[in-house]
Design a protein around this motif. Structure first.
Motif, PDB file in Angstrom:
ATOM      1  N   UNK A 148       0.808  -1.145   0.000  1.00 38.92           N
ATOM      2  CA  UNK A 148      -0.167   0.022  -0.090  1.00 38.92           C
ATOM      3  C   UNK A 148       1.006   1.295  -0.026  1.00 38.92           C
ATOM      4  N   UNK A 149       0.338   2.146  -0.295  1.00 36.46           N
ATOM      5  CA  UNK A 149       1.128   3.539  -0.647  1.00 36.46           C
ATOM      6  C   UNK A 149       0.083   4.723  -0.352  1.00 36.46           C
ATOM      7  N   UNK A 150       0.580   5.694   0.427  1.00 34.59           N
ATOM      8  CA  UNK A 150      -0.194   6.968   0.570  1.00 34.59           C
ATOM      9  C   UNK A 150       0.897   7.990   0.242  1.00 34.59           C
ATOM     10  N   UNK A 151       0.017   9.173  -0.296  1.00 36.81           N
ATOM     11  CA  UNK A 151       0.699  10.531  -0.386  1.00 36.81           C
ATOM     12  C   UNK A 151      -0.255  11.579  -0.050  1.00 36.81           C
ATOM     13  N   UNK A 152       0.457  12.574   0.703  1.00 37.24           N
ATOM     14  CA  UNK A 152      -0.395  13.686   1.411  1.00 37.24           C
ATOM     15  C   UNK A 152       0.386  14.714   2.178  1.00 37.24           C
ATOM     16  N   UNK A 153      -0.037  15.191   3.040  1.00 35.04           N
ATOM     17  CA  UNK A 153       0.644  15.946   4.057  1.00 35.04           C
ATOM     18  C   UNK A 153       0.224  15.716   5.522  1.00 35.04           C
ATOM     19  N   UNK A 154       1.021  15.895   6.427  1.00 38.05           N
ATOM     20  CA  UNK A 154       0.922  15.314   7.756  1.00 38.05           C
ATOM     21  C   UNK A 154       1.282  16.444   8.618  1.00 38.05           C
ATOM     22  N   UNK A 155       0.759  16.664   9.884  1.00 29.24           N
ATOM     23  CA  UNK A 155       0.840  17.749  10.977  1.00 29.24           C
ATOM     24  C   UNK A 155       2.301  17.500  11.160  1.00 29.24           C
ATOM     25  N   UNK A 156       3.239  18.520  11.399  1.00 25.47           N
ATOM     26  CA  UNK A 156       4.466  18.434  12.293  1.00 25.47           C
ATOM     27  C   UNK A 156       4.333  17.719  13.317  1.00 25.47           C
ATOM     28  N   UNK A 157       3.761  18.002  14.073  1.00 24.16           N
ATOM     29  CA  UNK A 157       3.726  17.171  15.530  1.00 24.16           C
ATOM     30  C   UNK A 157       3.751  15.909  15.321  1.00 24.16           C
ATOM     31  N   UNK A 158       2.800  15.297  14.306  1.00 29.45           N
ATOM     32  CA  UNK A 158       2.636  14.091  14.156  1.00 29.45           C
ATOM     33  C   UNK A 158       3.829  13.392  13.372  1.00 29.45           C
TER      34      UNK A 158
END
Length: 589
Positions: free
Chosen positions: A238-248
């Protein structure tokens, strides 16, 4: 050792690392050394024999068990290692002294003895007499203060860390802590060459927790709310692309003690370039600029992470194990350095997470994500198809003869598997360079005096040739493995430990019947290699021949020292002249 959980970790580590026949106190020392140093430099002890190289108290009376010199977060074993790292024009040096006790309580007398021994080492005169085991760390320390290196030290370099480990669960009480702090203050006033002195107490819980972090025996849950799952991709789970909150995101790279997880950056082919690097300065400014912090996701190229285990828990929560950051080392480190910034909560980090166990896919991801900036050839060499074929050859042929070895093209490629082979059976790129250079290239002194990266740079045209037979590489690795296995079963043999590559060279020449070895591209090289493998599997013959080879090497060594003027400060084992002399004498014997 009364702490049974700690004992189980020590036992498992020692069996896997081919050192389980050592006395208990020495096994605990090596476990401690591995754990403390590997959190700084994860590849410090990629080869089993490297554990013995930092052991400086074979008699048990000196007061220090290990001395480790770290430069720019890399362990160094020779002056050439320091020179190589100095090319960055910045030196951050840390001298680590380690003392380990299997008792459950802290003995203040042992603490004082440990700190006094550290003081004696740091203040001893350059031309003073010292134990042979202390010679190498002292030479490294002297080189760090040489004119050409001293001018490159950063404002906080060098620093000294003293680590005292014990097998109890209790945290240290106020008395030994205050005692250590007082002595550190005294050392700062006495030895002004060092910018900082610090003392750490390592109890059983801290050792276990850090060991698990070093070995990637942890899992992290993150909230990845802005993600897009990619369509089915061959050889990718599986593969995901996106953006994540910096603290996470920081959960992936910060351990429970607040330190950065350097081991998750193994496969990232560019180490952190420092906060003064122009690109990293721009990243830091973008984090701190309140007016444009929400645009960080637009400015940054992002992170690429590869995991061998990933589970979608629902509600945009994901569980990751055995993951590595293969691109985005600079961004990760700058975010870590600015983790206390008030603007961090507003930052989104672009990220790709790929779940795969296919080594070729991982290799292609590494290549594709690190082409934008020049990187060392070493970073990519093991990802080439030739090395893939060598990996298959080593696995198949070693299994055929009944002594499994595994060639690891990527760092921890095998050790991160659920059914991982024993550490002692894994040989990485650096280990293969050393084994082949010593045994088949007949340059054992280069192995002792040079970093494998430097060997690859200077002798690269003699290594891993496209038309080279695979046999000599397996035979070299098997010889070093069998020598190390023998060392684990006998009383300490420091001469063989230090000269194992010289002895391996003689064993190969002896099996060949001539000092000039066949062309590595020829079938004769494979025939010789098969003879060596058969010889390695005949245990009684191997041990007897090894004994003779060691005695011969020792006699020629002693003769060479007497006639050529070599001293403990300038040992023959680093000399090409000695390698040639040894081989010549062996040919005439």
């Amino acid at each position: 050792m009364e702490h049974r959980i700690l004992q189980s970790y020590v036992d498992e580590f020692c069996i896997s690392s081919q050192i389980d026949k050592l006395p208990l106190h020495k096994r605990f020392e090596y476990f401690t050394n591995y754990t403390i140093v590997s959190q700084i430099h994860p590849e410090a002890f990629s080869e089993v024999a490297n554990l013995a190289e930092v052991d400086v108290d074979t008699s048990g009376t000196f007061g220090i068990d290990a001395i480790v010199v770290i430069v720019n977060n890399n362990i160094v074993r020779s002056e050439s290692d320091i020179d190589l790292l100095a090319k960055s024009n910045n030196i951050d040096a840390k001298i680590i002294f380690i003392q380990s006790k299997t008792s459950k309580n802290i003995d203040s007398g042992d603490v004082l003895k440990f700190m006094e021994a550290t003081k004696i080492f740091l203040t001893s005169p350059r031309d003073g007499e010292r134990d042979e085991s202390l010679q190498q760390p002292y030479e490294l320390l002297s080189h760090l203060f040489s004119t050409k290196i001293a001018r490159l030290h950063s404002s906080n370099s060098p620093e000294c860390l003293m680590a005292y480990s014990y097998a109890g669960s209790q945290a240290p009480d106020d008395f030994p802590v205050t005692l250590a702090e007082q002595r550190c203050a005294e050392l700062r006033s006495t030895i002004q060459d060092f910018k900082r002195f610090s003392f750490e107490f390592w109890n059983a819980e801290l050792l276990i927790d850090t060991f698990k972090q070093v070995e990637n025996q942890f899992e992290i849950e993150i909230r990845f709310k802005n993600n897009l799952p990619l369509d089915s991709i061959s050889d990718v789970d599986q593969a995901y692309i996106g953006y994540i909150d910096a603290p996470e995101f920081l959960k992936l790279i910060v351990d429970p003690n607040g330190s950065i997880r350097r081991n998750v950056f193994f496969d990232n082919v560019r180490d952190f370039q420092g906060s003064d690097n122009s690109v990293n300065t721009e990243i830091a400014e973008a984090i701190k600029d309140i007016g444009s912090v929400d645009k960080f996701v637009l400015y940054n190229n992002g992170i690429t992470a590869v995991a061998s285990f990933m589970k979608n828990l629902g509600a945009n929560r994901f569980l990751l194990r055995n993951y590595q950051i293969v691109n985005g080392c600079q961004t990760s480190n700058v975010l870590y350095l600015n983790r206390s910034s008030s603007s961090l909560e507003k930052i989104s980090v672009p990220i790709k997470i790929v779940h795969t166990n296919d080594a070729d896919v991982v290799g292609r991801i590494i290549r594709a994500n690190n082409r934008q900036t020049p990187v060392p050839n070493e970073a990519f060499v093991a990802l080439e198809k030739w090395h893939k074929r060598l990996q298959e050859y080593v696995s198949i042929e070693s299994r055929r003869i009944g002594e499994n070895l595994f060639y690891e093209r990527r760092s921890r490629e095998y050790s991160l598997l659920d059914q991982a082979p024993e550490k002692k059976r894994i040989i990485g790129l650096h280990g293969m360079i050393r084994a082949y250079t010593g045994a088949f290239l007949q340059r054992p002194h280069m192995v002792i005096a040079n970093n494998p990266t430097e060997i690859l740079r200077t002798r690269g045209d003699h290594l891993f040739g496209e038309k080279h037979q695979f046999g000599p590489y397996l035979a070299s690795a098997m010889l070093i493995y069998k020598i190390q296995d023998h060392l684990n079963k006998v009383a300490s043999n420091s001469f063989l430990q230090k000269h194992r590559y010289h002895v391996a060279m003689l064993l190969v020449a002896g099996k060949n019947g001539h000092m000039t070895l066949p062309d590595p591209k020829s079938n004769k090289a494979n025939i010789l290699s098969e003879h060596i493998l058969v010889f390695c599997m005949d245990n009684s013959r191997f041990i007897e021949t090894l004994r003779i080879a060691v005695e011969f090497t020792k006699s020629i060594h002693d003769e060479f020292v007497k006639t050529r003027g070599y001293t403990p400060r300038n040992p023959p084992l680093r000399s090409g002249e000695f390698s040639d002399y040894l081989l010549q004498k062996f040919g005439n014997a």
